[in-house]
Write a protein that holds these residues in place. Structure first.
Motif, short mmCIF file in Angstrom:
data_model
loop_
_atom_site.label_atom_id
_atom_site.label_comp_id
_atom_site.label_asym_id
_atom_site.label_seq_id
_atom_site.Cartn_x
_atom_site.Cartn_y
_atom_site.Cartn_z
N GLU A 289 0.83 -1.21 0.00
CA GLU A 289 0.00 0.00 0.00
C GLU A 289 0.86 1.25 0.00
O GLU A 289 0.62 2.20 -0.76
N GLU A 293 1.09 4.14 -2.96
CA GLU A 293 0.67 5.51 -2.68
C GLU A 293 1.79 6.52 -2.92
O GLU A 293 1.54 7.65 -3.34
N TYR A 297 1.58 9.53 -5.54
CA TYR A 297 1.88 10.89 -5.08
C TYR A 297 2.83 11.61 -6.03
O TYR A 297 2.65 12.79 -6.35
N TYR A 302 -0.30 4.64 -10.57
CA TYR A 302 0.36 3.53 -9.88
C TYR A 302 1.34 2.82 -10.82
O TYR A 302 1.25 1.61 -11.04
#
Length: 510
Positions: A289, A293, A297, A302
């Motif tokens: 995860e 992330e 960001y 992804y």
């Protein structure tokens, strides 16, 4: 008459002396900024601004001067860093600043100097955003100019040593550092939001532990005690768990006395985290995860690039059985081997490793790790979780069904390790045996073996809860995420040779 025989350095010193003879300081105490350069696009034309930075360009056209000032500033976002403005054009015209001020700028403000300007936002006929200067201040005089083609230097050590010039001159270097800083902040915030407490543990340690690596040695004069710079904060972080803090992490400076290569640093930043009552499966979910992330960001999606390839990060990574894959390579069950000399013989018979590669291997685990690095890891391209490891890590928990295995995982992408984690060994009896084996390997010449850490055993004997932890290098993480050419591009100041050891590198004034 100007002395044309003076060096650039001496000419600038003369300018400083002339300024001070006129009652003006060449090095000001402060300047009040109202805006940051990277934010100027947000404001309407005609806005009055006060900005400051280093002058990187200057050109005079009679009664008009154009220049550029550079600053990264503060309060910026790392997303899509390529779009961050780091410089702005300024213009000084005779009609606005006056003859005296224009002459002063011409004479005293050079490329490399820090200047502060007050003026109005306009756009030139070519559409370039410009600060039309009304007043200015020379804030700090640079005695040496900026290189025009600094990144083209053959001596890469010089580029890394003078990082302040490299980052100014090279957008790719600058972006890597910007993203690294913001990603570290993002990771810290991610951990805190997940209930982890950031803690600090000792850098100076009197036992080598937490990883298999060669340490840097030092001496504590006051205690007359030989010590080492930590290679990992692991054993201390687990002692923090024993205090009752169930989730902890540290962004730690670690030191490993290893060889130089494009993907290793001897002084590096490691993030290690530990959670009570978790096992390695929980750690896999957490890291997956977090990785996804961070990627989202920075890039808004992804996925990230590695060379010409796009690496996609699924919500769950595919898995590879470490032992089963290694057994296919060996042609026999590696778990059946306990004698290091027998293992060396079998490996040589199958021509899997060269004789010189086996000379410094003192344990079965060491040979297994070498086989993995030579024969398995380079072939793993897509993001893959390796699991079901042989018992080769002294601090990892044994598998309940087969104590020849440990509950450990690694994520490998493009033949590179991104993270390592495991269910922690909290049984002091087993830990003692592992430390004894490490001590024996050290006596046989293994410079990377752990010490027998009596204080850690004592803490474990007082009781540890079930724990799982992960560790990954921030530098390595950024190196792969941004597809850098060299891991040294991810840090501000990599280790280089001292200036006086470089041929022609002395900082003289000629």
């Amino acid at each position: 008459m100007e002395n044309t025989n003076l060096s650039e350095f001496d000419i600038k010193v003369e300018k400083i002396n002339k300024l001070e003879s006129q009652g003006e300081k060449a090095y000001k105490a402060k300047f009040h900024k109202t805006h940051e350069i990277h934010d100027l696009e947000k404001y309407e034309l005609g806005t009055k601004v006060s900005v400051a930075g280093r002058m990187t360009f200057k050109r005079t056209f009679g009664k008009l001067i154009f220049a550029k000032i550079y600053a990264i500033g503060d309060n910026f976002d790392a997303k899509f860093t390529d779009s961050i403005r780091t410089s702005v054009q300024i213009s000084l015209s005779l009609n606005i600043v006056g003859e005296e001020a224009l002459a002063k700028f011409k004479e005293f403000c050079d490329i490399g100097d820090f200047v502060g300007v007050n003026g109005e936002l306009v756009r030139t006929q070519t559409g370039e955003l410009t600060v039309q200067v009304e007043t200015f201040e020379l804030l700090s005089k640079a005695l040496r100019g900026l290189p025009e083609k600094f990144h083209g230097l053959v001596d890469t050590d010089a580029r890394y040593r003078q990082r302040y010039l490299d980052i100014i001159s090279n957008e790719k270097s600058r972006n890597a550092i910007l993203i690294r800083c913001k990603v570290t902040q993002f990771i810290r915030d991610f951990y805190i939001k997940k209930g982890f407490l950031e803690v600090e543990t000792p850098v100076l340690q009197n036992a080598v532990g937490g990883a298999l690596a060669k340490p840097f040695r030092t001496h504590h004069n006051a205690l007359d005690l030989d010590m080492n710079l930590r290679i990992s904060p692991e054993t201390f972080l687990k002692r923090v768990i024993a205090c009752g803090f169930d989730k902890v992490f540290e962004i730690a400076k670690d030191f490993r006395n290893e060889g130089l290569c494009v993907d290793k640093l001897q002084e590096f930043t490691m993030l290690e985290s530990y959670a009570a009552y978790w096992d390695f499966e929980d750690s896999i979910k957490f890291y997956t995860e977090m990785f996804r992330e961070v990627c989202h960001y920075v890039f808004g999606k992804y996925e990230f690039k590695s060379g010409d390839r796009v690496i996609e990060l699924p919500t769950e990574f595919p898995r590879m059985d470490y032992v089963a894959t290694l057994n296919e390579i060996l042609g026999f069950n590696v778990l059946d081997i306990t004698d290091v000399d027998e293992f060396k013989k079998l490996v040589r018979e199958k021509d899997l490793l060269e004789e010189f590669e086996l000379v410094d291997q003192y344990t079965v685990g060491g040979i297994i790790d070498l086989l993995y690095k030579r024969k398995m890891r380079p072939n793993i391209i897509e993001p893959t979780i390796l699991y079901n490891y042989p018992n080769v890590v002294p601090l990892a928990r044994y598998n309940d069904k087969d104590d020849r295995l440990i509950e450990m995982f690694q994520l490998v992408i493009d033949g590179q390790e991104m993270v390592k984690g495991y269910s922690e060994l909290v049984n002091p009896i087993q830990q003692k045996r592992n430390f004894e084996e490490q001590a024996s390997a050290k006596q046989r010449g293994d410079a990377e073996a752990m010490d027998y850490d009596k204080e850690y055993i004592l803490a474990m004997e007082h009781g540890f809860p079930p724990i799982s932890g992960i560790g990954f290098g921030i530098d390595v993480f950024i190196y792969h995420l941004l597809d850098c050419e060299n891991i040294r591009d991810t840090i501000f100041f990599p280790i280089t040779k001292p200036l006086d050891q470089e041929n022609g590198g002395e900082a003289d004034e000629d």
